[in-house]
Design a protein around this motif. Structure first.
Motif, PDB file in Angstrom:
ATOM      1  N   GLY A 296      -8.752   6.210   7.610  1.00 30.77           N
ATOM      2  CA  GLY A 296     -10.117   7.009   7.139  1.00 30.77           C
ATOM      3  C   GLY A 296     -11.097   7.061   6.954  1.00 30.77           C
ATOM      4  N   GLY A 297     -11.048   5.035   6.851  1.00 29.61           N
ATOM      5  CA  GLY A 297     -12.731   4.737   6.265  1.00 29.61           C
ATOM      6  C   GLY A 297     -13.150   4.759   8.176  1.00 29.61           C
TER       7      GLY A 297
ATOM      8  N   VAL B 177      -6.367  18.079  12.784  1.00 35.99           N
ATOM      9  CA  VAL B 177      -5.593  18.325  13.342  1.00 35.99           C
ATOM     10  C   VAL B 177      -4.964  17.283  14.320  1.00 35.99           C
ATOM     11  N   GLU B 178      -6.446  17.028  15.161  1.00 37.53           N
ATOM     12  CA  GLU B 178      -5.823  15.868  16.709  1.00 37.53           C
ATOM     13  C   GLU B 178      -6.068  14.412  15.765  1.00 37.53           C
ATOM     14  N   LEU B 179      -7.386  14.160  15.325  1.00 43.62           N
ATOM     15  CA  LEU B 179      -6.957  12.629  15.101  1.00 43.62           C
ATOM     16  C   LEU B 179      -6.376  11.876  14.026  1.00 43.62           C
ATOM     17  N   GLY B 180      -6.338  13.195  12.426  1.00 44.18           N
ATOM     18  CA  GLY B 180      -5.760  13.182  11.477  1.00 44.18           C
ATOM     19  C   GLY B 180      -4.215  12.825  12.543  1.00 44.18           C
ATOM     20  N   THR B 181      -3.917  13.748  12.753  1.00 46.08           N
ATOM     21  CA  THR B 181      -2.252  14.067  12.583  1.00 46.08           C
ATOM     22  C   THR B 181      -2.009  12.530  13.821  1.00 46.08           C
ATOM     23  N   ASP B 182      -2.801  12.164  14.429  1.00 46.21           N
ATOM     24  CA  ASP B 182      -2.462  11.425  14.951  1.00 46.21           C
ATOM     25  C   ASP B 182      -2.348   9.692  14.442  1.00 46.21           C
TER      26      ASP B 182
ATOM     27  N   PHE C  14       0.690  -1.077   0.036  1.00 41.82           N
ATOM     28  CA  PHE C  14      -0.162   0.063   0.273  1.00 41.82           C
ATOM     29  C   PHE C  14       1.222   1.768  -0.128  1.00 41.82           C
ATOM     30  N   THR C  15       0.968   2.418  -0.526  1.00 45.13           N
ATOM     31  CA  THR C  15       0.840   3.568  -0.683  1.00 45.13           C
ATOM     32  C   THR C  15       0.296   4.142   0.558  1.00 45.13           C
ATOM     33  N   GLN C  16       0.872   5.715   0.870  1.00 45.59           N
ATOM     34  CA  GLN C  16       0.597   6.262   1.583  1.00 45.59           C
ATOM     35  C   GLN C  16      -0.784   6.856   2.343  1.00 45.59           C
TER      36      GLN C  16
ATOM     37  N   LEU D   6     -12.826  12.036   5.993  1.00 47.75           N
ATOM     38  CA  LEU D   6     -12.500  12.334   5.043  1.00 47.75           C
ATOM     39  C   LEU D   6     -11.391  13.270   4.534  1.00 47.75           C
ATOM     40  N   LEU D   7     -10.751  13.927   5.410  1.00 42.12           N
ATOM     41  CA  LEU D   7      -9.881  15.216   4.723  1.00 42.12           C
ATOM     42  C   LEU D   7      -8.344  14.869   6.194  1.00 42.12           C
ATOM     43  N   GLY D   8      -8.488  14.152   7.371  1.00 38.77           N
ATOM     44  CA  GLY D   8      -7.226  14.560   8.413  1.00 38.77           C
ATOM     45  C   GLY D   8      -6.754  12.980   7.504  1.00 38.77           C
ATOM     46  N   GLY D   9      -7.018  11.432   8.002  1.00 38.73           N
ATOM     47  CA  GLY D   9      -6.578  10.604   7.708  1.00 38.73           C
ATOM     48  C   GLY D   9      -5.939  11.092   6.423  1.00 38.73           C
TER      49      GLY D   9
END
Length: 513
Positions: free
Chosen positions: A63-64, A243-248, A53-55, A365-368
């Motif tokens: 994200g799903g 910013v919190e969950l996407g970054t984590d 898998f790619t990043q 949808l956006l962060g991850g």
């Protein structure tokens, strides 16, 4: 921690089993944190190596899970008003177990149907895990707000200390288990706190939501979403999710790329421990400054911490940047929930569920995917511009998309093979030969490596540098989000000053827009 029967006490609880229900909710959120942490700290890397898998693809899988989390929070918050908290928690308990079954089937799916089918298997498994998490979140937030009506910020922060506790346990487990036991065992660790919260809620009587107590209908609750203040808070919480969950979702892997994998995991544990401790002292802090003042300061610190982290080169510098970032992100999620519950108490489970759902949807949808895409984009652009032949050897088979943007990321399995000089691949080929079996994915990678290894010595540095550039740029660009949040909190501080100051509303009060 004791509760009080005095309705004027900040520790007043509306039910005698309030503490048991609080800690059952803590365990439910801890389960989500363990699964999230193990996946981000080590399992994503193993999926990248095993399945190519790619990043961006890994970001799509994570994200799903977060998207499912968000959707289910919103749906469950409506159900909580109709069928009650107890039945929903039993449903969450069952779905958590089923999610493990689907996720653990991924290797068999990969052998039988290949990479694309494996992506969807993991996506569905993460989505089911998110359903369990989402139902729990939809229940425990309004449950705790109802149980402790006089001190919501304090007790919601304690409840959500379960999240960093899960991150700590999952992170430490990954450090000691990664490379020693299979990812299947690591990903199954979240079932332990699931069993604990199941035991703790069994046979317990739960209170009605605040909106039910106030006699609000679903239609009346929904009318509150016409408030400009509530809509503005929803927009801000979407940024919190990013910013919190996407970054984590990425922070352990990104810091691991900047430094090394083990250091990245320990730094993730350190930041989580900082968050865990601080969430127990939110109450005393908001007695000195308002919740919005706390959030404004947090956004400033998160901006500085993230941007600085994108430029660090040593462990000491990374600890400093992560300390600032950790201080910043600690109070975002629970304090935002407390602000919404304090200003719109009659909204009950629905308003809290909508806020939490929007945050999770934004993260999913956006962060991850967005942070994964930024890593792919800046890594591949640097490699293609500086070493186009190397890029052609390591680029993924197809382009990745995020919103309206496209980029051709690097193939995770190829990069991993280069990183360990083909040792893991050689071992896998030996097993195939000894067992007289066939695996088209491993064999295709081996065919590619027979040519690529002749260039490996020259390829390794530009690939490493490009990956590092992708990691750094992803963090620096993500720092824009908390900066915008700080401006939004400043606007709210001026707004409340203009109407006499921020205060928590009671059920008998009408929410002020």
């Amino acid at each position: 921690m004791s509760t009080s029967t005095d309705p004027t006490s900040p520790h007043y609880a509306v039910a005698p089993n309030a503490q048991r229900l609080l800690w059952a909710g803590f365990m439910a959120i801890l389960a989500a944190g363990v699964g999230f942490s193990v996946r981000g700290a080590s399992v994503l890397e193993e999926w990248s190596k095993a399945f190519g898998f790619t990043q961006t693809e890994l970001g799509g899988i994570t994200g799903g899970g977060l998207v499912g989390f968000g959707v289910i929070i919103i749906i469950s918050s409506f159900l909580a008003e109709k069928i009650g908290f107890g039945r929903l928690m039993f449903f969450a308990f069952i779905v958590h177990f089923l999610s493990a079954v689907v996720t653990l089937a991924a290797p068999a799916v990969f052998t039988a149907a290949g990479k694309d089918a494996t992506f969807w298997c993991l996506f569905v498994g993460m989505f089911m895990f998110a359903i369990g998490n989402g139902v729990c979140e939809a229940v425990v937030n309004p449950l705790v707000a109802t149980l402790f009506p006089n001190n919501k910020t304090h007790y919601l922060n304690i409840l959500h200390a379960g999240w960093p506790a899960g991150l700590i346990l999952g992170g430490v487990a990954s450090i000691f288990l990664a490379g020693n036991v299979s990812w299947q065992i690591q990903i199954s660790l979240f079932l332990l706190p699931v069993i604990l919260y199941g035991i703790m809620i069994f046979g317990q009587r739960m209170p009605s939501t605040e909106s039910s107590v106030s006699g609000m209908s679903i239609g009346q609750i929904l009318l509150q979403f016409g408030s400009p203040l509530l809509l503005f808070l929803l927009v801000i919480h979407a940024m919190v999710g990013y910013v919190e969950l996407g970054t984590d979702s990425w922070i352990a892997r990104i810091t691991g790329s900047i430094l090394d994998e083990t250091t990245g995991r320990w730094l993730f544990v350190y930041t989580s421990a900082l968050m865990f401790i601080l969430r127990f002292v939110a109450g005393p802090i908001v007695h000195r400054i308002s919740p919005l003042g706390l959030l404004f300061g947090s956004a400033i610190l998160a901006t500085i911490g993230l941007y600085t982290l994108g430029g660090v080169g040593t462990t000491v510098a990374a600890i400093g940047a992560l300390t600032v970032y950790g201080l910043g992100k600690t109070f975002f999620w629970p304090t935002m929930l407390a602000v919404v519950s304090e200003r719109f108490p009659k909204g009950g489970a629905v308003t809290l569920g909508m806020v939490g759902g929007v945050g999770m949807l934004s993260a999913g949808l956006l962060g991850g995917p967005g942070i994964g895409f930024k890593q792919d984009k800046y890594a591949s652009e640097q490699l293609e511009s500086q070493a186009p032949e190397v890029f052609n050897r390591y680029k993924a088979a197809k382009e990745n998309r995020f919103l309206v943007f496209e980029t051709n990321g690097l193939d995770g399995a190829k990069v991993a093979t280069l990183g360990d000089d083909g040792k893991k691949l050689a071992g896998e080929m030996e097993i195939l030969q000894e067992t007289n079996t066939s695996d088209p994915n491993i064999e295709a990678l081996n065919t590619w490596w027979q040519d690529a290894q002749t260039h490996a010595a020259a390829d390794k540095q530009p690939v490493t540098d490009a990956t590092l550039n992708g990691s750094r740029m992803a963090l620096k660009l993500t720092a824009i989000v908390p900066a915008v949040m700080a401006v939004c909190y400043l606007i709210l501080l001026f707004y409340f000053k203009s109407i006499g100051g921020y205060k928590a509303l009671k059920l008998e009060d009408e929410p002020v827009a």
